[in-house]
Motif scaffolding. Sequence first.
Motif, PDB file in Angstrom:
ATOM      1  N   UNK A   1       0.706  -1.382  -0.126  1.00 45.30           N
ATOM      2  CA  UNK A   1      -0.017  -0.442   0.326  1.00 45.30           C
ATOM      3  C   UNK A   1       0.875   1.424  -0.120  1.00 45.30           C
ATOM      4  N   UNK A   2       1.686   1.646   0.571  1.00 49.45           N
ATOM      5  CA  UNK A   2       2.773   2.353   0.716  1.00 49.45           C
ATOM      6  C   UNK A   2       4.384   1.952  -0.458  1.00 49.45           C
ATOM      7  N   UNK A   3       3.820   1.806  -1.311  1.00 49.18           N
ATOM      8  CA  UNK A   3       5.311   1.107  -2.537  1.00 49.18           C
ATOM      9  C   UNK A   3       5.569   3.167  -3.035  1.00 49.18           C
ATOM     10  N   UNK A   4       4.897   4.076  -2.600  1.00 51.11           N
ATOM     11  CA  UNK A   4       5.581   4.123  -3.760  1.00 51.11           C
ATOM     12  C   UNK A   4       6.030   5.394  -2.381  1.00 51.11           C
ATOM     13  N   UNK A   5       6.000   5.310  -1.413  1.00 52.84           N
ATOM     14  CA  UNK A   5       6.673   6.106  -0.223  1.00 52.84           C
ATOM     15  C   UNK A   5       7.754   5.016   0.603  1.00 52.84           C
ATOM     16  N   UNK A   6       7.949   4.247   0.085  1.00 54.02           N
ATOM     17  CA  UNK A   6       8.959   3.433   0.497  1.00 54.02           C
ATOM     18  C   UNK A   6       9.720   4.453   0.880  1.00 54.02           C
ATOM     19  N   UNK A   7      10.452   4.061  -0.129  1.00 57.70           N
ATOM     20  CA  UNK A   7      12.308   5.726  -0.440  1.00 57.70           C
ATOM     21  C   UNK A   7      12.390   6.741   0.968  1.00 57.70           C
ATOM     22  N   UNK A   8      11.233   7.146   1.235  1.00 63.30           N
ATOM     23  CA  UNK A   8      11.430   7.634   2.922  1.00 63.30           C
ATOM     24  C   UNK A   8      10.871   7.189   3.566  1.00 63.30           C
ATOM     25  N   UNK A   9      10.249   6.119   3.771  1.00 62.45           N
ATOM     26  CA  UNK A   9      10.391   5.424   5.205  1.00 62.45           C
ATOM     27  C   UNK A   9      11.464   4.845   5.356  1.00 62.45           C
ATOM     28  N   UNK A  10      12.392   4.260   4.488  1.00 58.95           N
ATOM     29  CA  UNK A  10      13.401   3.314   4.380  1.00 58.95           C
ATOM     30  C   UNK A  10      15.053   4.705   4.544  1.00 58.95           C
TER      31      UNK A  10
ATOM     32  N   UNK B   1      16.399  14.919  10.444  1.00 64.00           N
ATOM     33  CA  UNK B   1      16.695  15.039   9.615  1.00 64.00           C
ATOM     34  C   UNK B   1      15.972  13.683   9.222  1.00 64.00           C
ATOM     35  N   UNK B   2      15.393  13.385   9.628  1.00 60.63           N
ATOM     36  CA  UNK B   2      14.441  11.712  10.098  1.00 60.63           C
ATOM     37  C   UNK B   2      13.463  12.077   8.937  1.00 60.63           C
ATOM     38  N   UNK B   3      12.543  13.618  10.119  1.00 60.43           N
ATOM     39  CA  UNK B   3      10.974  14.120   9.818  1.00 60.43           C
ATOM     40  C   UNK B   3      11.902  14.846   8.607  1.00 60.43           C
ATOM     41  N   UNK B   4      12.199  15.379   8.641  1.00 57.66           N
ATOM     42  CA  UNK B   4      12.134  16.288   7.198  1.00 57.66           C
ATOM     43  C   UNK B   4      11.997  15.300   5.954  1.00 57.66           C
ATOM     44  N   UNK B   5      13.408  14.388   6.231  1.00 61.15           N
ATOM     45  CA  UNK B   5      12.651  13.474   4.665  1.00 61.15           C
ATOM     46  C   UNK B   5      11.308  12.513   4.715  1.00 61.15           C
ATOM     47  N   UNK B   6      10.635  12.170   5.642  1.00 57.10           N
ATOM     48  CA  UNK B   6       9.502  12.254   5.842  1.00 57.10           C
ATOM     49  C   UNK B   6       8.561  12.975   5.626  1.00 57.10           C
ATOM     50  N   UNK B   7       8.736  13.907   6.035  1.00 56.11           N
ATOM     51  CA  UNK B   7       7.612  15.112   5.732  1.00 56.11           C
ATOM     52  C   UNK B   7       7.281  15.079   4.276  1.00 56.11           C
ATOM     53  N   UNK B   8       7.235  14.871   2.993  1.00 63.14           N
ATOM     54  CA  UNK B   8       6.960  14.890   1.700  1.00 63.14           C
ATOM     55  C   UNK B   8       5.878  13.402   2.210  1.00 63.14           C
ATOM     56  N   UNK B   9       6.128  12.867   2.637  1.00 66.92           N
ATOM     57  CA  UNK B   9       5.625  11.936   2.507  1.00 66.92           C
ATOM     58  C   UNK B   9       3.919  12.209   3.122  1.00 66.92           C
ATOM     59  N   UNK B  10       4.025  12.469   4.646  1.00 67.88           N
ATOM     60  CA  UNK B  10       2.683  13.443   4.904  1.00 67.88           C
ATOM     61  C   UNK B  10       1.752  14.004   4.431  1.00 67.88           C
ATOM     62  N   UNK B  11       2.882  15.593   3.395  1.00 70.35           N
ATOM     63  CA  UNK B  11       2.230  16.117   3.489  1.00 70.35           C
ATOM     64  C   UNK B  11       1.267  15.209   1.760  1.00 70.35           C
ATOM     65  N   UNK B  12       1.581  14.858   0.920  1.00 70.80           N
ATOM     66  CA  UNK B  12       1.447  14.452   0.188  1.00 70.80           C
ATOM     67  C   UNK B  12       0.270  13.499   0.265  1.00 70.80           C
ATOM     68  N   UNK B  13      -0.007  12.980   1.903  1.00 68.03           N
ATOM     69  CA  UNK B  13      -1.000  12.253   2.371  1.00 68.03           C
ATOM     70  C   UNK B  13      -2.605  12.667   2.051  1.00 68.03           C
ATOM     71  N   UNK B  14      -1.791  13.865   3.237  1.00 68.02           N
ATOM     72  CA  UNK B  14      -3.207  14.923   3.353  1.00 68.02           C
ATOM     73  C   UNK B  14      -3.630  15.293   2.543  1.00 68.02           C
TER      74      UNK B  14
END
Length: 273
Positions: free
Chosen positions: A176-185, A256-269
């Motif tokens: 389900x999260x394949x398009x955001x996997x790089x950010x999560x990893x 640094x980690x939250x900056x990396x993952x922030x685009x995924x949260x914004x996209x989901x919102x």
Amino acid sequence: MAAPRNLMGDTGRSMRDEENGMEDEDKKSKSDRFPLNRWEFAAALGVFFVFSAGLICIYLTMPAAEYGKMKLPRTISDLRILKDHFATYADNHPAQFILGYCSTYIFMQTFMIPGTIFMSLLAGALFGVFRGLLLVVFNATAGASSCFFLSKLIGRPIVAWLWPERLRFFQGEIAKRRDKLLNYMLFLRVTPSLPNLFINLASPIVDIPFHIFFLATLVGLIPASYITVRAGRALGDLKSVKDLYDFKTLVVLFLIGFIIILPSFLKRKRIYE
């Protein structure tokens, strides 16, 4: 006339019960089988013996005087002694020492042997920040990739054998999260949320694609490796491994980690809006 019908009904039920019993026995026999076939088991043993043979060959080429000094460090005091012993040898035989160092590091990462943080500190103490960082990131990425494929070979069949339903659940969540996997990893690699050994082991089991795993490892390990290698330059002032990650350092890594993952949260919102 009623008796024959009952007899036939009882016979039909007994036949169905027998069929169900045979199916249950068949399922049970399948679940009792060892999940690895002999070729997978032989391949895993082959990987171990190839690594071991390579390490033995490298160490046999070292001067006999160095054999007694070789020991995987478990404390900062062990590391200081090892650094003093190998400083001259690393200067006089840099290529041979680096080959032995890389082989040991990758071997430890592949087979999930704890202690690579001491190897990272040693790289900083002997080679400086820049060369030590390149060496650590290369070895950590190579070792993690080797562990990835080894886990895919033997770890995934074992987990599928023991916990098939849980495995399917986690694989579905990853899909389900394949398009955001790089950010999560990247977030997991940059921050100390999960041990790196666990990430190496679990990623192929839950269907993380290797190219995402490799890129996240290569880039995501740089901040923590820099901190460790830089601490190795001041090895004399370091009292414990716990001193590497004080509150300020942890805050920086999580930022640094939250900056990396922030685009995924914004996209989901935006999607939910």
